[in-house]
Design a protein around this motif. Sequence first.
Motif, PDB file in Angstrom:
ATOM      1  N   THR A  56       0.850  -1.179   0.000  1.00  0.00           N
ATOM      2  CA  THR A  56       0.000   0.000   0.000  1.00  0.00           C
ATOM      3  C   THR A  56       0.890   1.234   0.000  1.00  0.00           C
ATOM      4  O   THR A  56       1.879   1.300   0.724  1.00  0.00           O
ATOM      5  CB  THR A  56      -0.925   0.027   1.232  1.00  0.00           C
ATOM      6  OG1 THR A  56      -1.700  -1.168   1.234  1.00  0.00           O
ATOM      7  CG2 THR A  56      -1.842   1.225   1.196  1.00  0.00           C
ATOM      8  N   VAL A  86      -3.251   3.466  -3.001  1.00  0.00           N
ATOM      9  CA  VAL A  86      -3.468   2.265  -3.791  1.00  0.00           C
ATOM     10  C   VAL A  86      -2.842   1.076  -3.080  1.00  0.00           C
ATOM     11  O   VAL A  86      -1.806   1.193  -2.437  1.00  0.00           O
ATOM     12  CB  VAL A  86      -2.906   2.378  -5.222  1.00  0.00           C
ATOM     13  CG1 VAL A  86      -3.616   3.430  -6.017  1.00  0.00           C
ATOM     14  CG2 VAL A  86      -1.427   2.646  -5.219  1.00  0.00           C
ATOM     15  N   GLU A  87      -3.506  -0.041  -3.187  1.00  0.00           N
ATOM     16  CA  GLU A  87      -2.974  -1.308  -2.705  1.00  0.00           C
ATOM     17  C   GLU A  87      -2.686  -2.122  -3.954  1.00  0.00           C
ATOM     18  O   GLU A  87      -3.555  -2.242  -4.829  1.00  0.00           O
ATOM     19  CB  GLU A  87      -3.994  -2.009  -1.818  1.00  0.00           C
ATOM     20  CG  GLU A  87      -3.482  -3.289  -1.221  1.00  0.00           C
ATOM     21  CD  GLU A  87      -4.496  -3.938  -0.296  1.00  0.00           C
ATOM     22  OE1 GLU A  87      -4.128  -4.915   0.354  1.00  0.00           O
ATOM     23  OE2 GLU A  87      -5.647  -3.484  -0.251  1.00  0.00           O
ATOM     24  N   THR A  88      -1.466  -2.640  -4.054  1.00  0.00           N
ATOM     25  CA  THR A  88      -1.060  -3.331  -5.274  1.00  0.00           C
ATOM     26  C   THR A  88      -0.424  -4.682  -4.961  1.00  0.00           C
ATOM     27  O   THR A  88      -0.037  -4.951  -3.827  1.00  0.00           O
ATOM     28  CB  THR A  88      -0.033  -2.506  -6.077  1.00  0.00           C
ATOM     29  OG1 THR A  88       1.200  -2.482  -5.365  1.00  0.00           O
ATOM     30  CG2 THR A  88      -0.513  -1.108  -6.359  1.00  0.00           C
ATOM     31  N   THR A  89      -0.290  -5.463  -6.018  1.00  0.00           N
ATOM     32  CA  THR A  89       0.512  -6.673  -5.935  1.00  0.00           C
ATOM     33  C   THR A  89       1.973  -6.253  -5.980  1.00  0.00           C
ATOM     34  O   THR A  89       2.284  -5.078  -6.187  1.00  0.00           O
ATOM     35  CB  THR A  89       0.229  -7.613  -7.118  1.00  0.00           C
ATOM     36  OG1 THR A  89       0.654  -6.976  -8.329  1.00  0.00           O
ATOM     37  CG2 THR A  89      -1.244  -7.980  -7.207  1.00  0.00           C
ATOM     38  N   GLY A 145       2.827  -4.320  -9.006  1.00  0.00           N
ATOM     39  CA  GLY A 145       2.227  -3.001  -9.184  1.00  0.00           C
ATOM     40  C   GLY A 145       0.815  -3.023  -9.734  1.00  0.00           C
ATOM     41  O   GLY A 145       0.260  -1.973 -10.056  1.00  0.00           O
ATOM     42  N   LEU A 146       0.207  -4.206  -9.823  1.00  0.00           N
ATOM     43  CA  LEU A 146      -1.182  -4.270 -10.299  1.00  0.00           C
ATOM     44  C   LEU A 146      -2.117  -3.849  -9.170  1.00  0.00           C
ATOM     45  O   LEU A 146      -2.037  -4.381  -8.061  1.00  0.00           O
ATOM     46  CB  LEU A 146      -1.518  -5.693 -10.757  1.00  0.00           C
ATOM     47  CG  LEU A 146      -0.694  -6.205 -11.923  1.00  0.00           C
ATOM     48  CD1 LEU A 146      -0.998  -7.677 -12.171  1.00  0.00           C
ATOM     49  CD2 LEU A 146      -0.966  -5.393 -13.165  1.00  0.00           C
ATOM     50  N   PRO A 147      -2.999  -2.887  -9.429  1.00  0.00           N
ATOM     51  CA  PRO A 147      -3.861  -2.382  -8.353  1.00  0.00           C
ATOM     52  C   PRO A 147      -4.890  -3.417  -7.907  1.00  0.00           C
ATOM     53  O   PRO A 147      -5.533  -4.072  -8.727  1.00  0.00           O
ATOM     54  CB  PRO A 147      -4.541  -1.164  -8.981  1.00  0.00           C
ATOM     55  CG  PRO A 147      -4.425  -1.353 -10.444  1.00  0.00           C
ATOM     56  CD  PRO A 147      -3.223  -2.191 -10.694  1.00  0.00           C
ATOM     57  N   CYS A 171       1.047   3.228  -8.473  1.00  0.00           N
ATOM     58  CA  CYS A 171       1.185   1.784  -8.726  1.00  0.00           C
ATOM     59  C   CYS A 171       2.624   1.446  -9.090  1.00  0.00           C
ATOM     60  O   CYS A 171       3.196   0.463  -8.605  1.00  0.00           O
ATOM     61  CB  CYS A 171       0.236   1.333  -9.841  1.00  0.00           C
ATOM     62  SG  CYS A 171      -1.506   1.318  -9.379  1.00  0.00           S
ATOM     63  N   SER A 199       4.778   1.714  -6.023  1.00  0.00           N
ATOM     64  CA  SER A 199       4.542   0.566  -5.157  1.00  0.00           C
ATOM     65  C   SER A 199       5.318  -0.654  -5.647  1.00  0.00           C
ATOM     66  O   SER A 199       5.944  -1.368  -4.860  1.00  0.00           O
ATOM     67  CB  SER A 199       3.045   0.258  -5.100  1.00  0.00           C
ATOM     68  OG  SER A 199       2.801  -0.866  -4.298  1.00  0.00           O
ATOM     69  N   ALA A 200       5.301  -0.898  -6.954  1.00  0.00           N
ATOM     70  CA  ALA A 200       6.040  -2.026  -7.531  1.00  0.00           C
ATOM     71  C   ALA A 200       7.537  -1.862  -7.297  1.00  0.00           C
ATOM     72  O   ALA A 200       8.235  -2.833  -6.956  1.00  0.00           O
ATOM     73  CB  ALA A 200       5.742  -2.149  -9.019  1.00  0.00           C
TER      74      ALA A 200
END
Length: 104
Positions: free
Chosen positions: A3, A13-16, A19-21, A46, A49-50
């Motif tokens: 996140t 945003v919360e991502t994998t 970086g996928l939301p 995103c 985050s990645a």
Amino acid sequence: MWTIASKSGSISVETTEQGLPIGIKVERDELRRPPAELAAEIVRLCRQSANRAGLARRAELEKAGLTADVLALTGLPKPEDVARQELVEEAEYEVEPQSWLRSV
């Protein structure tokens, strides 16, 4: 899952790890921004985050004893690369407030 939030905290945003939301939270005031500008900010978050997830994975692998040569083959980002990218994006996408007044 990772996140990350904008500087103001009004978009998160919360991502994998890639970086996928998975989840996006946007405060109501942010919805007044032009759609393309809002979308660019979400995509930037995103990507950020990645990158940070990649740094964490790299640190885990270093701690597990992988050599620098093997880490280079993983393609995971280096701390200096992520820092440089964040500075560039911050300057490029920084949004000035439309108004100093906030709705109550």
